[in-house]
Design a protein around this motif. Structure first.
Motif, mmCIF file in Angstrom:
data_model
loop_
_atom_site.group_PDB
_atom_site.id
_atom_site.type_symbol
_atom_site.label_atom_id
_atom_site.label_comp_id
_atom_site.label_asym_id
_atom_site.label_seq_id
_atom_site.Cartn_x
_atom_site.Cartn_y
_atom_site.Cartn_z
ATOM 1 N N GLU A 6 -11.812 -0.330 12.799
ATOM 2 C CA GLU A 6 -12.489 -1.360 11.622
ATOM 3 C C GLU A 6 -10.920 -1.973 11.356
ATOM 4 O OE1 GLU A 6 -14.387 0.273 7.841
ATOM 5 O OE2 GLU A 6 -15.326 1.494 9.003
ATOM 6 N N ARG A 7 -11.360 -3.009 10.911
ATOM 7 C CA ARG A 7 -10.256 -3.870 10.065
ATOM 8 C C ARG A 7 -9.535 -3.595 9.384
ATOM 9 N NH1 ARG A 7 -6.165 -6.812 11.228
ATOM 10 N NH2 ARG A 7 -6.235 -8.837 9.935
ATOM 11 N N GLN A 8 -8.312 -3.392 9.387
ATOM 12 C CA GLN A 8 -7.026 -2.468 8.284
ATOM 13 C C GLN A 8 -7.017 -3.374 6.789
ATOM 14 O OE1 GLN A 8 -7.959 0.734 7.988
ATOM 15 N NE2 GLN A 8 -9.001 0.928 9.902
ATOM 16 N N ASP A 9 -6.993 -4.267 6.542
ATOM 17 C CA ASP A 9 -6.402 -4.953 5.261
ATOM 18 C C ASP A 9 -6.028 -4.045 4.031
ATOM 19 O OD1 ASP A 9 -7.807 -3.761 2.993
ATOM 20 O OD2 ASP A 9 -9.244 -5.867 3.013
ATOM 21 N N VAL A 16 -5.322 4.737 0.824
ATOM 22 C CA VAL A 16 -5.244 6.051 1.634
ATOM 23 C C VAL A 16 -3.720 6.265 0.937
ATOM 24 C CG1 VAL A 16 -4.435 6.560 3.575
ATOM 25 C CG2 VAL A 16 -6.021 5.415 4.312
ATOM 26 N N PHE A 17 -3.193 5.681 0.661
ATOM 27 C CA PHE A 17 -1.736 6.137 0.491
ATOM 28 C C PHE A 17 -1.542 6.736 -1.261
ATOM 29 C CE2 PHE A 17 1.697 2.970 2.567
ATOM 30 C CZ PHE A 17 1.477 3.345 3.122
ATOM 31 N N LEU A 18 -3.167 5.767 -1.852
ATOM 32 C CA LEU A 18 -3.418 5.661 -3.307
ATOM 33 C C LEU A 18 -4.093 7.677 -2.985
ATOM 34 C CD1 LEU A 18 -5.180 3.650 -5.136
ATOM 35 C CD2 LEU A 18 -2.739 4.434 -5.616
ATOM 36 N N LEU A 19 -4.711 7.848 -1.860
ATOM 37 C CA LEU A 19 -5.664 8.987 -1.792
ATOM 38 C C LEU A 19 -4.607 10.505 -2.227
ATOM 39 C CD1 LEU A 19 -8.195 10.189 -1.132
ATOM 40 C CD2 LEU A 19 -8.288 9.682 1.052
ATOM 41 N N HIS A 20 -3.433 10.036 -0.841
ATOM 42 C CA HIS A 20 -2.197 11.296 -0.973
ATOM 43 C C HIS A 20 -1.266 11.553 -1.652
ATOM 44 C CE1 HIS A 20 -3.586 10.177 2.978
ATOM 45 N NE2 HIS A 20 -3.135 11.654 3.605
ATOM 46 N N GLY A 21 -1.423 10.562 -3.270
ATOM 47 C CA GLY A 21 -0.891 10.200 -4.421
ATOM 48 C C GLY A 21 0.306 9.763 -4.145
ATOM 49 N N SER A 22 0.763 8.324 -3.541
ATOM 50 C CA SER A 22 1.172 7.625 -3.862
ATOM 51 C C SER A 22 1.329 6.232 -4.177
ATOM 52 C CB SER A 22 1.955 7.350 -2.096
ATOM 53 O OG SER A 22 3.001 6.632 -2.327
ATOM 54 N N MET A 23 2.430 5.710 -4.744
ATOM 55 C CA MET A 23 1.871 4.603 -5.865
ATOM 56 C C MET A 23 2.678 3.345 -4.995
ATOM 57 S SD MET A 23 -0.390 5.306 -8.094
ATOM 58 C CE MET A 23 0.572 3.277 -9.617
ATOM 59 N N GLN A 24 3.350 3.797 -3.551
ATOM 60 C CA GLN A 24 4.121 2.663 -2.891
ATOM 61 C C GLN A 24 2.729 1.901 -2.689
ATOM 62 O OE1 GLN A 24 6.686 3.859 0.139
ATOM 63 N NE2 GLN A 24 4.985 6.373 0.539
ATOM 64 N N SER A 25 3.670 0.805 -2.046
ATOM 65 C CA SER A 25 3.056 -0.765 -1.563
ATOM 66 C C SER A 25 2.955 -0.396 0.145
ATOM 67 C CB SER A 25 3.319 -2.245 -1.955
ATOM 68 O OG SER A 25 2.922 -2.881 -1.031
ATOM 69 N N PRO A 26 1.944 -0.821 1.169
ATOM 70 C CA PRO A 26 2.163 -0.004 2.229
ATOM 71 C C PRO A 26 3.146 -1.613 2.881
ATOM 72 C CG PRO A 26 -0.310 -0.045 1.781
ATOM 73 C CD PRO A 26 0.961 -0.586 0.681
ATOM 74 N N ALA A 27 3.662 -2.682 2.105
ATOM 75 C CA ALA A 27 3.793 -3.472 3.076
ATOM 76 C C ALA A 27 5.149 -3.324 3.694
ATOM 77 C CB ALA A 27 4.294 -4.459 1.725
ATOM 78 N N PHE A 28 6.127 -2.590 2.946
ATOM 79 C CA PHE A 28 7.521 -1.701 3.309
ATOM 80 C C PHE A 28 7.148 -0.988 4.814
ATOM 81 C CE2 PHE A 28 10.468 1.484 4.329
ATOM 82 C CZ PHE A 28 11.479 0.957 4.347
ATOM 83 N N LEU A 29 6.190 -0.215 5.082
ATOM 84 C CA LEU A 29 5.832 0.070 6.587
ATOM 85 C C LEU A 29 5.329 -0.232 7.259
ATOM 86 C CD1 LEU A 29 4.959 3.821 5.325
ATOM 87 C CD2 LEU A 29 6.442 3.144 6.254
ATOM 88 N N ASP A 30 4.479 -1.358 6.901
ATOM 89 C CA ASP A 30 3.860 -2.480 7.953
ATOM 90 C C ASP A 30 5.188 -3.250 8.147
ATOM 91 O OD1 ASP A 30 1.322 -3.554 8.453
ATOM 92 O OD2 ASP A 30 2.719 -5.831 8.259
ATOM 93 N N GLY A 31 5.809 -3.272 7.120
ATOM 94 C CA GLY A 31 7.507 -4.186 8.197
ATOM 95 C C GLY A 31 8.306 -3.199 8.997
ATOM 96 N N ARG A 32 7.750 -1.984 8.840
ATOM 97 C CA ARG A 32 8.933 -0.989 10.300
ATOM 98 C C ARG A 32 8.081 -1.616 11.338
ATOM 99 N NH1 ARG A 32 12.523 1.822 9.570
ATOM 100 N NH2 ARG A 32 11.817 3.777 10.478
ATOM 101 N N ARG A 68 -7.697 6.010 9.831
ATOM 102 C CA ARG A 68 -7.833 4.359 8.970
ATOM 103 C C ARG A 68 -5.887 4.374 9.459
ATOM 104 N NH1 ARG A 68 -10.658 1.822 6.798
ATOM 105 N NH2 ARG A 68 -11.901 2.032 5.552
ATOM 106 N N LEU A 69 -5.052 5.477 8.986
ATOM 107 C CA LEU A 69 -3.091 5.203 9.689
ATOM 108 C C LEU A 69 -3.168 4.519 10.773
ATOM 109 C CD1 LEU A 69 -2.230 8.224 7.443
ATOM 110 C CD2 LEU A 69 -2.132 5.376 6.853
ATOM 111 N N LEU A 70 -4.063 5.524 11.758
ATOM 112 C CA LEU A 70 -3.607 5.135 13.280
ATOM 113 C C LEU A 70 -4.630 3.538 13.865
ATOM 114 C CD1 LEU A 70 -4.361 8.946 14.471
ATOM 115 C CD2 LEU A 70 -2.547 7.112 14.280
ATOM 116 N N GLY A 71 -5.611 3.404 13.049
ATOM 117 C CA GLY A 71 -6.449 2.228 13.457
ATOM 118 C C GLY A 71 -5.021 1.064 12.801
ATOM 119 N N TRP A 72 -4.218 0.970 11.224
ATOM 120 C CA TRP A 72 -3.445 0.051 11.336
ATOM 121 C C TRP A 72 -2.610 -0.295 12.770
ATOM 122 C CZ3 TRP A 72 0.230 2.212 6.734
ATOM 123 C CH2 TRP A 72 1.400 1.312 6.799
#
Length: 192
Positions: A6-9, A16-32, A68-72
């Motif tokens: 599936e297309r991930q946005d 998914v981050f929230l489901l794991h208790g994280s409030m961080q933005s995926p943007a930093f990891l997407d840059g990485r 979802r994380l692997l799809g990303w």
């Protein structure tokens, strides 16, 4: 169809981050992720390990989260290597305020530059084109952008231009590190 195809946005990954208790933005990891894929690739296993480490968990909570994380990762790699040059950073979209979008771009740039600075040694940088060197230098300045901006057409246009610069820098890095990928038409080639 599995979630991995599936297309991930931005919101999908943030959920998914929230489901794991994280409030961080995926943007930093997407840059990485973009930087890693552009410079040397990152395996699916290594990517899942990096995300879990960042989220403070040993493994994804459930198979759907892992997919979802692997799809990303798959989506990012496909976009960077596609001949239509359709790669876009995973950033907050128009549902978010311009300030949130600017913060996302800043975080993406921080993640991307962290990888570039860690992985790209001086010898590698010297082989880069002047255009790529300038684009990376410009991105280094982008980490200083003001994120407390008001919603206005002018600010929206400026943010779009900065995002486009980041997008192009990532694609340029990928294409220079992966000669022949993507296969794009040469504009100076004779037409038969």
């Amino acid at each position: 169809m599995s979630l991995i195809n599936e297309r991930q946005d931005f919101s999908d990954v943030a959920d998914v981050f929230l489901l794991h208790g994280s409030m961080q933005s995926p943007a930093f990891l997407d840059g990485r992720l973009s930087g890693l894929l552009a410079l040397r690739d990152v395996t699916a296993e290594a990517w899942l390990e990096e995300v879990c480490l960042s989220l403070g968990v040993e493994q994804p909570r459930d198979p759907a989260s892992a997919e979802r994380l692997l799809g990303w990762r798959r989506q990012t790699l496909e976009a960077l290597s596609a001949s239509d040059l359709n790669y876009t950073p995973l950033l907050p979209d128009e549902l978010f305020s311009l300030a949130e979008q600017a913060q996302g771009l800043k975080e993406w740039t921080l993640g991307f530059m962290e990888v570039v600075e860690d992985v790209a040694d001086e010898a590698l940088r010297e082989r880069w084109s002047k255009t790529l060197q300038e684009a990376i230098d410009d991105l280094a300045g982008l980490v200083q952008i003001e994120t407390d901006i008001e919603d206005s057409p002018e600010n929206e246009n400026d943010l779009f231009a900065l995002t486009e610069h980041a997008r192009m820098a990532a694609m340029l890095l990928y294409t220079e590190q992966h000669p022949g990928m993507p296969q794009v038409e040469q504009t100076d080639a004779p037409v038969h």
